[in-house]
Design a protein around this motif. Sequence first.
Motif, PDB file in Angstrom:
ATOM      1  N   CYS A  30       0.836  -1.208   0.000  1.00  0.00           N
ATOM      2  CA  CYS A  30       0.000   0.000   0.000  1.00  0.00           C
ATOM      3  C   CYS A  30       0.869   1.256   0.000  1.00  0.00           C
ATOM      4  CB  CYS A  30      -0.929  -0.005   1.211  1.00  0.00           C
ATOM      5  SG  CYS A  30      -2.260  -1.233   1.132  1.00  0.00           S
ATOM      6  N   TYR A  31       1.933   1.249   0.809  1.00  0.00           N
ATOM      7  CA  TYR A  31       2.834   2.407   0.861  1.00  0.00           C
ATOM      8  C   TYR A  31       3.442   2.675  -0.513  1.00  0.00           C
ATOM      9  CZ  TYR A  31       6.724   5.399   2.191  1.00  0.00           C
ATOM     10  OH  TYR A  31       7.610   6.437   2.273  1.00  0.00           O
ATOM     11  N   TYR A  36       4.566   5.888  -4.678  1.00  0.00           N
ATOM     12  CA  TYR A  36       5.467   5.754  -5.824  1.00  0.00           C
ATOM     13  C   TYR A  36       4.767   5.273  -7.095  1.00  0.00           C
ATOM     14  CZ  TYR A  36       9.015   6.174  -2.195  1.00  0.00           C
ATOM     15  OH  TYR A  36       9.774   6.627  -1.153  1.00  0.00           O
ATOM     16  N   LEU A  37       3.980   4.204  -6.975  1.00  0.00           N
ATOM     17  CA  LEU A  37       3.410   3.604  -8.173  1.00  0.00           C
ATOM     18  C   LEU A  37       2.202   4.365  -8.691  1.00  0.00           C
ATOM     19  CD1 LEU A  37       3.624  -0.152  -7.088  1.00  0.00           C
ATOM     20  CD2 LEU A  37       5.248   1.151  -8.468  1.00  0.00           C
ATOM     21  N   TRP A  38       1.417   4.991  -7.794  1.00  0.00           N
ATOM     22  CA  TRP A  38       0.177   5.657  -8.205  1.00  0.00           C
ATOM     23  C   TRP A  38      -0.045   6.903  -7.329  1.00  0.00           C
ATOM     24  CZ3 TRP A  38      -4.369   2.123  -9.941  1.00  0.00           C
ATOM     25  CH2 TRP A  38      -5.279   2.865 -10.704  1.00  0.00           C
ATOM     26  N   PRO A  39       0.806   7.923  -7.515  1.00  0.00           N
ATOM     27  CA  PRO A  39       0.694   9.122  -6.660  1.00  0.00           C
ATOM     28  C   PRO A  39      -0.668   9.793  -6.767  1.00  0.00           C
ATOM     29  CG  PRO A  39       2.754   9.100  -7.879  1.00  0.00           C
ATOM     30  CD  PRO A  39       1.914   8.002  -8.454  1.00  0.00           C
ATOM     31  N   ASP A  40      -1.274   9.761  -7.952  1.00  0.00           N
ATOM     32  CA  ASP A  40      -2.598  10.369  -8.142  1.00  0.00           C
ATOM     33  C   ASP A  40      -3.695   9.317  -7.996  1.00  0.00           C
ATOM     34  OD1 ASP A  40      -1.377  12.812  -8.701  1.00  0.00           O
ATOM     35  OD2 ASP A  40      -1.127  12.278 -10.812  1.00  0.00           O
ATOM     36  N   PHE A  41      -3.606   8.549  -6.942  1.00  0.00           N
ATOM     37  CA  PHE A  41      -4.530   7.438  -6.711  1.00  0.00           C
ATOM     38  C   PHE A  41      -5.968   7.928  -6.718  1.00  0.00           C
ATOM     39  CE2 PHE A  41      -7.059   4.665  -4.027  1.00  0.00           C
ATOM     40  CZ  PHE A  41      -6.666   3.391  -4.427  1.00  0.00           C
ATOM     41  N   ALA A  42      -6.814   7.221  -7.457  1.00  0.00           N
ATOM     42  CA  ALA A  42      -8.238   7.550  -7.525  1.00  0.00           C
ATOM     43  C   ALA A  42      -9.048   6.363  -7.028  1.00  0.00           C
ATOM     44  CB  ALA A  42      -8.639   7.897  -8.955  1.00  0.00           C
ATOM     45  N   GLY A  46      -8.497   5.510  -0.525  1.00  0.00           N
ATOM     46  CA  GLY A  46      -7.355   6.387  -0.735  1.00  0.00           C
ATOM     47  C   GLY A  46      -6.378   6.340   0.421  1.00  0.00           C
ATOM     48  N   ILE A  47      -5.416   7.268   0.385  1.00  0.00           N
ATOM     49  CA  ILE A  47      -4.346   7.255   1.373  1.00  0.00           C
ATOM     50  C   ILE A  47      -4.875   7.550   2.775  1.00  0.00           C
ATOM     51  CG2 ILE A  47      -3.728   9.685   1.053  1.00  0.00           C
ATOM     52  CD1 ILE A  47      -0.762   8.756   1.366  1.00  0.00           C
ATOM     53  N   ASN A  48      -5.936   8.357   2.886  1.00  0.00           N
ATOM     54  CA  ASN A  48      -6.528   8.624   4.206  1.00  0.00           C
ATOM     55  C   ASN A  48      -7.119   7.350   4.808  1.00  0.00           C
ATOM     56  OD1 ASN A  48      -5.884  11.363   4.079  1.00  0.00           O
ATOM     57  ND2 ASN A  48      -7.807  11.874   3.031  1.00  0.00           N
ATOM     58  N   MET A 158      -6.541  -2.604  -6.897  1.00  0.00           N
ATOM     59  CA  MET A 158      -5.134  -2.840  -6.589  1.00  0.00           C
ATOM     60  C   MET A 158      -4.922  -3.109  -5.098  1.00  0.00           C
ATOM     61  SD  MET A 158      -3.318  -2.868  -9.312  1.00  0.00           S
ATOM     62  CE  MET A 158      -1.677  -2.624  -8.652  1.00  0.00           C
ATOM     63  N   ILE A 159      -5.700  -2.427  -4.249  1.00  0.00           N
ATOM     64  CA  ILE A 159      -5.602  -2.674  -2.804  1.00  0.00           C
ATOM     65  C   ILE A 159      -5.982  -4.124  -2.499  1.00  0.00           C
ATOM     66  CG2 ILE A 159      -6.477  -1.994  -0.542  1.00  0.00           C
ATOM     67  CD1 ILE A 159      -4.711   0.091  -1.851  1.00  0.00           C
ATOM     68  N   CYS A 160      -7.044  -4.601  -3.136  1.00  0.00           N
ATOM     69  CA  CYS A 160      -7.477  -5.995  -2.937  1.00  0.00           C
ATOM     70  C   CYS A 160      -6.411  -6.965  -3.437  1.00  0.00           C
ATOM     71  CB  CYS A 160      -8.798  -6.245  -3.657  1.00  0.00           C
ATOM     72  SG  CYS A 160     -10.181  -5.287  -3.023  1.00  0.00           S
ATOM     73  N   LEU A 161      -5.790  -6.648  -4.575  1.00  0.00           N
ATOM     74  CA  LEU A 161      -4.749  -7.522  -5.112  1.00  0.00           C
ATOM     75  C   LEU A 161      -3.512  -7.515  -4.222  1.00  0.00           C
ATOM     76  CD1 LEU A 161      -5.042  -6.844  -8.945  1.00  0.00           C
ATOM     77  CD2 LEU A 161      -5.886  -8.804  -7.641  1.00  0.00           C
TER      78      LEU A 161
END
Length: 582
Positions: A30-31, A36-42, A46-48, A158-161
């Motif tokens: 996740c970090y 790094y991999l998806w800074p503009d995560f949609a 999300g990061i919060n 991606m989080i699930c994967l």
Amino acid sequence: MDVPNERCIHKKVTPLGGGVVVFIGFNLACYALYHYLWPDFAGRLGINWWHAFFISSAILLVVGLVDDYQGISPVSKLAGQALATVSLYLLSGYQFNLLGFDFGFWGGLIFVLIWTLGIVNAFNLIDGLDGLCSGLAMISSVGLAAVFLFRGVPGDAMICLALAGGCVGFLRYNFFPAKVFLGDTGSMFLGFALASVSLHAGGKGSFFVILAVPFFIAGIPITDTLLAIWRRSIRKILADRDGKPGVKIMQPDKEHLHHRLLDYGLKQHHVALVLYAVNMLIVGLGLFYVIAQEVASGLFLIVFISAAYLLVKYVLQIELWETSKLLARSNDKPQLTRFMLVFYPLFDLLWISFSAWLAGIIALSGQQPFHNVSEWAFRLPLWVLPVLLSLFISKAYIKIWRNSFFKDYLTLMLAIVVGCSISWSLICLLTSNASISTFNQLLLFCLFSLLGVIGIRTLHQVIREWCVASHKHDKRNVLVYGAGTHGGLYMRERHLNHGVELGSVNVIGFIDDNSLLKEKYIYGKAVLGELNDFKELVSKHNIDEVVLTSPISTDKLSKLKQIADQHKIKLMEWRAYTVGVH
């Protein structure tokens, strides 16, 4: 280290706490994804969300490590799980919805607690076989990833994967023969992660998507947990009635789904693979429903009936036997029986009417199903009367439910399903409304009617058992020799034909010459040991009577008589006869 005991399937000391590795792997992934991999995560995860999840799951990690290291009480473990859940709820801003309704702060907190604690403990209970918990979690994670992809949120997928990847990496060392176990640390973390992610999988979808999510992500663990609660609750009630101390609902047993498959003769890795396949089927059905809801709705009832048949035939023997013992009592007074003959029809009328209204509210996403009095007077009888008529035809209102068995409840269930089907047919014919929302309303109406009509009768039996348990009886403790076919026939005959004596007879359990049956439950009673254990059992359970149901050799009978004479125990012989008519 997990040191084997009588409940353990493994035979050698094995390291615990492997769940720490899954925790580290998932959070590192996740970090990397967010930074790094998806800074503009949609996406909704999300990061919060991850910050809140990391802190709360770390709390749960500490609880699991303490439990794995020295063990803690179930209440303390539950408190730790609740603390982690509340932390996640507060830190994430408690932003979720169900069917578009705003539950408010406290309503949302209660819902999230029930949801999360249920799934966490389901995965905790199923973790009793090499590779089982991690494999099931991997399959469920991939299924949830597919749901998010279908809904156009690849970031959440991606989080699930990432969670599935953590399970795959660990499964290499956890599959049979396991080199390391998840422990409570890992099983609770996996359940916690899936519970948190799945709160966002339902979104504002239809009611059946929301309803399917728990079984979609944890069908096998939740089913296993519900069965455990069922059989342990029944045993607790029966033990209280019989004056047996020490029987607890949270007391572990060896009758989980994987234990039963092992008893059928399957090997450990075969059991894991079978349950993997079933979980894949559940996930596949869930995906099919999410992707093609209108097509899948027509198959829902068929799948439900088929699944119910398979559960009853191959899985629920122990639970149904325990329940039949609870229902097979005849302690009601005649006045109370006459009262129930009036109470049941009145309750059914009110409950079925309420079910029709509630089903309409949910199926129409909060809109009133009846807009005015004339529409209410026309449509409500179309929903209610066919079900009541079906119940009358099935003789539900002349049945004395105190003497009922599972087949009577199965008939009741079938009558409700038939009545609901007739109701839907009348609605379609007379109102020309056969939309998907109407069909969803039918399924909800059928579900709520089943819960209420069957539930009130079952609740009546449970309350009556508690009332019986509150009265003292002079009971004789009986031990049955022989846990084979004749032992089962004796138990059935006792409950069917001698119900009046049940308040004065307490069957402690079986003794049997087959040592492999020890500590297993046969016909709802435990096999306490062999004949060599008889003297110890007499002192431990204060045995008053022994019933011989199986053939016994002269030497063993002599030994049995000697111990019985010493302790003034009555010996009885029970035989099953086959009479031929010429």
